[in-house]
Structures are given as C-alpha cells and as structure tokens.
Design an enzyme around this catalytic site. Sequence first.
Site, PDB file in Angstrom:
ATOM      1  N   ASP A  90     -63.808  20.953  42.762  1.00 43.62           N
ATOM      2  CA  ASP A  90     -63.922  21.952  41.701  1.00 43.62           C
ATOM      3  C   ASP A  90     -65.322  21.966  41.104  1.00 43.62           C
ATOM      4  O   ASP A  90     -65.896  20.905  40.812  1.00 43.62           O
ATOM      5  CB  ASP A  90     -62.944  21.640  40.561  1.00 43.62           C
ATOM      6  N   LYS A 120     -64.567  24.965  44.694  1.00 46.16           N
ATOM      7  CA  LYS A 120     -63.614  25.919  44.118  1.00 46.16           C
ATOM      8  C   LYS A 120     -64.090  26.307  42.728  1.00 46.16           C
ATOM      9  O   LYS A 120     -64.609  25.471  41.985  1.00 46.16           O
ATOM     10  CB  LYS A 120     -62.200  25.325  44.026  1.00 46.16           C
ATOM     11  N   GLU A 192     -52.295  30.376  40.214  1.00 46.90           N
ATOM     12  CA  GLU A 192     -51.595  29.413  39.351  1.00 46.90           C
ATOM     13  C   GLU A 192     -50.724  30.111  38.310  1.00 46.90           C
ATOM     14  O   GLU A 192     -51.189  30.989  37.579  1.00 46.90           O
ATOM     15  CB  GLU A 192     -52.599  28.493  38.643  1.00 46.90           C
TER      16      GLU A 192
END
Length: 274
Positions: A90, A120, A192
């Site tokens: 991330d 990401k 998500e």
Amino acid sequence: MSVQKKVKRVTTHVLSEMKLKGEKISMLTAYDFSMAQIIDNAGIDVILVGDSASNVMAGNETTLPITLDQMIYHGASVVRGVDRALVVVDLPFGSYQGNSKEALCSAIRIMKETSADAVKLEGGREVVESVTRILSAGIPGIPIMGHLGLTPQSIHKFGTYVVRAQEDAEAKKLIEDAHLLEEAGCFAIVLEKIPAKLAAQVAKELTIPIIGIGAGGGVDGQVLVIHDMLGINQEFSPRFLRRYHNLYAEMTGAVGNYINDVKSGNFPNEREQY
C-alpha cells in the site's frame, strides 16, 4: 544431489488468466517475514502489505499515521519470506494524494527498497493523474492495484466505516471510477464494503480482476486482514469477516501454560537443560 522444485511465481498476467478461467483469487495481508512465509507456503495467490499495519501492528485507530518508511520496512520484511505469491504494498496516506510527482517518487521508493511486485492506492478520478504518471514515467515494473468503495484513508472525509455506494449517485461514480482506473492501466481493483450486486456488476463490466472485501461473492477474488481471519484480533467483527481460527484464545492459553510452568519450576525440565 537434491533438486529444488521450481516455484511458479504469481504475476499480474497470471491473475488476468485466473479471471478469464473463472478461477477465484485468494489474497491476505501480511506485515512480517514469518507470517508471509506461512501464508505463501500455504498457497496464497496475493499478499497485501496493507496500511492496516497501522492498526494491527502499531495499535493506531486509523491507517492514517503509518509512514512511507514504515510501509517500506514491512514490505521488505514480507518479500523476504515469499517465493510464490504476488506481493502488493500500500502507498500510505499522504504519499500520493494531490501530487503525482510525489506519487511517482513514493512508488519508486517502494519498488526499489522492498522488491515488491506492485503498489496499491485508494481512490478513483481523484488519483487517476497519479496512476497515469506512475505507469507512464518510463520506469518499468510498477504495476498498480486500485481500491474503491470504503477507502479507510478517507475516514475523516466520510466520518464512518458504513457500507459505501448504496445510493445511486455514489454507485454510479464507483462504476465510472472503476472504468477510469482500468483505462489508466491498473491491473486489478479492490472493492471494499459495497453492495454485492454492485460489486458483481463491476467485476462483469471490467476485464481486470476485482478483489472484494465485504463486497459479496460475485467478484474475482477475496481479501481479508490476516489478524482478523485468524482470530488474533477480537474487537473487529463486521458481517463480511469469517474467522477461520481463534488464535487469540490459543495463544493466551499457551502463554498462560508457560507462565505456570515457569512459576512452578516445571520449565525447564531435565531434558531441556545442558
């Protein structure tokens, strides 16, 4: 003479092929060498070095405090324990938002200093400029995974962790953002905590793999935080979480037994001494 078995690495191309074949993609987080080695040996497809390390490793309430240096530390630790899985790190809060040049520098640092396979980042239209700059800068080897829906780095903007994209306008924007990320060159997207029907629609419309967390079963794969899935973390119990173990109870019991053995003089015994 022993012959080592060659392990076939998971690549972004392999993930694309899995989607085409209808083979589901398995993804879990890891933040250290030992845990990464365990789940890689178990056969996981993708390991996410998530900024959730801010919560489960550092004890912060949100993902916001974790730094780029800390993400690089966790990323490098994980990579050293992996032979097969694709490792994604991330980009932390503040390392790419609103500044595409900084985004590129952050992505380069992660790739150079961790040897990870991809990065990401969270967001849609707001981060497309950063995505494009990273992918078109002439620096090979920085694949990008997108992240839409509930984006924890935007907690102060939304003020809550409730299900996202339930209203038509937000659902429409999510679909548009997903297409934008694919067109910009992202190799996959995490969705998500959004309605399952919407997630399934995105997975059907896009050619790149869609990984869900709290996004139903109509996507191309699933991701969970390892501490949640193994039951190490007991406080977090959303509907989408399936606990596959209760390591909290097992570890507490083991530590209790150790304490008792030390206090009673039972440890170490004769066989455990030199």
